[in-house]
Enzyme design. Sequence first.
Site, PDB file in Angstrom:
ATOM      1  N   HIS A 177       1.198   3.722 -18.820  1.00  0.00           N
ATOM      2  CA  HIS A 177       0.808   2.329 -18.652  1.00  0.00           C
ATOM      3  C   HIS A 177      -0.600   2.185 -18.080  1.00  0.00           C
ATOM      4  O   HIS A 177      -1.103   3.057 -17.401  1.00  0.00           O
ATOM      5  CB  HIS A 177       1.793   1.618 -17.714  1.00  0.00           C
ATOM      6  CG  HIS A 177       3.170   1.556 -18.251  1.00  0.00           C
ATOM      7  ND1 HIS A 177       4.263   1.916 -17.504  1.00  0.00           N
ATOM      8  CD2 HIS A 177       3.646   1.177 -19.458  1.00  0.00           C
ATOM      9  CE1 HIS A 177       5.359   1.756 -18.223  1.00  0.00           C
ATOM     10  NE2 HIS A 177       5.015   1.306 -19.406  1.00  0.00           N
ATOM     11  N   GLU A 181       5.778   3.982 -10.531  1.00  0.00           N
ATOM     12  CA  GLU A 181       4.855   4.997 -11.031  1.00  0.00           C
ATOM     13  C   GLU A 181       3.642   5.079 -10.110  1.00  0.00           C
ATOM     14  O   GLU A 181       3.398   4.165  -9.325  1.00  0.00           O
ATOM     15  CB  GLU A 181       4.377   4.608 -12.443  1.00  0.00           C
ATOM     16  CG  GLU A 181       5.481   4.442 -13.470  1.00  0.00           C
ATOM     17  CD  GLU A 181       4.996   3.743 -14.734  1.00  0.00           C
ATOM     18  OE1 GLU A 181       3.945   3.058 -14.677  1.00  0.00           O
ATOM     19  OE2 GLU A 181       5.657   3.877 -15.776  1.00  0.00           O
ATOM     20  N   THR A 228       3.166  -9.285 -24.786  1.00  0.00           N
ATOM     21  CA  THR A 228       1.922  -8.709 -25.294  1.00  0.00           C
ATOM     22  C   THR A 228       1.294  -7.724 -24.308  1.00  0.00           C
ATOM     23  O   THR A 228       1.279  -7.951 -23.102  1.00  0.00           O
ATOM     24  CB  THR A 228       0.911  -9.832 -25.589  1.00  0.00           C
ATOM     25  OG1 THR A 228       1.541 -10.831 -26.384  1.00  0.00           O
ATOM     26  CG2 THR A 228      -0.315  -9.300 -26.310  1.00  0.00           C
TER      27      THR A 228
END
Length: 301
Positions: free
Chosen positions: A260, A219, A101
């Site tokens: 993200h 990242e 999730t």
Amino acid sequence: MAILVDADTTFIVQGITGREAVNLTRECLDYGAGAKIVGGVTPGRLGRDIHGVPVFDTVAQAVEHHGGPIDGSVVTVPPAFTKDAVLEALYNGVRLVVIVTERIPRRDVAEMVEVASERGARIIGPNCLGIMVPDVLKMGGIGGPAKDAAKSYTPGPVGVISRSGGMTTEMSSTLSAAGLGQSTAVSIGGDAIIGSSYAELMPLFEADEQTRAIVIYTEPGGRMEAELAAWVTEHDSRLPVVAFMAGRFMDEMPGMSFGHAGTIVEGKEDTATEKITRLAAAGIVVAERIEDIPDLVSERL
């Protein structure tokens, strides 16, 4: 060998009757020797089955039906209910929780991670695709359908850790095409708070005899790379690490966030440039392109 899971790992799927969970369950059952999914949990759906997996109202019912402890859980319930589902699993003895999730409130994630730590359990994710041991087991949606996962992942000596689920498979596929298989691939999640970071997984890979090198996808945003660099230096790691840093363009666009939830640059230490410098100082080579990774790994093996 592998880390976290093996062919004997038992797990449940919480939220198993949801559309994505139904597909995920099928994919896991079809891959390798077939995952040992011993139950699914969706309140109010007791007595159903999904691809032959019995469905229960509670984790406690699943444990009782299994007749003993269950190793893991893949959690696919909506964000508002994720914390309750994870805590239910932890309080019923589950030691490894993969949270698929996304968009879970940070406070909920922090609480889940704290409870897991107190109970000697581990969380992978949230907002991740799970864990892959090539030709053996996949726990989560990592790699997609079994036939596609079989093309991308092959057994071998390289541990893969990635903040991006899709890039876990992309990097593994690139390695496989070059004849470099993977010991275990872990999609750790792209959120700002996650259960297991690079540095927290490194001791497991370090202890795994099959693993001889590590590849990470990273990242901008967050301090996980600094933690990894410090761990590698402090522990004089035997494993060469090759990294790929996405989103370098973000350094030219201060204040912006992309992709993200974890790619939020709060200061200079969070920038791609600073992270690359820190990694290099620890002896971690940073590839310019994904396709450069296999050669860099081969040179260090």
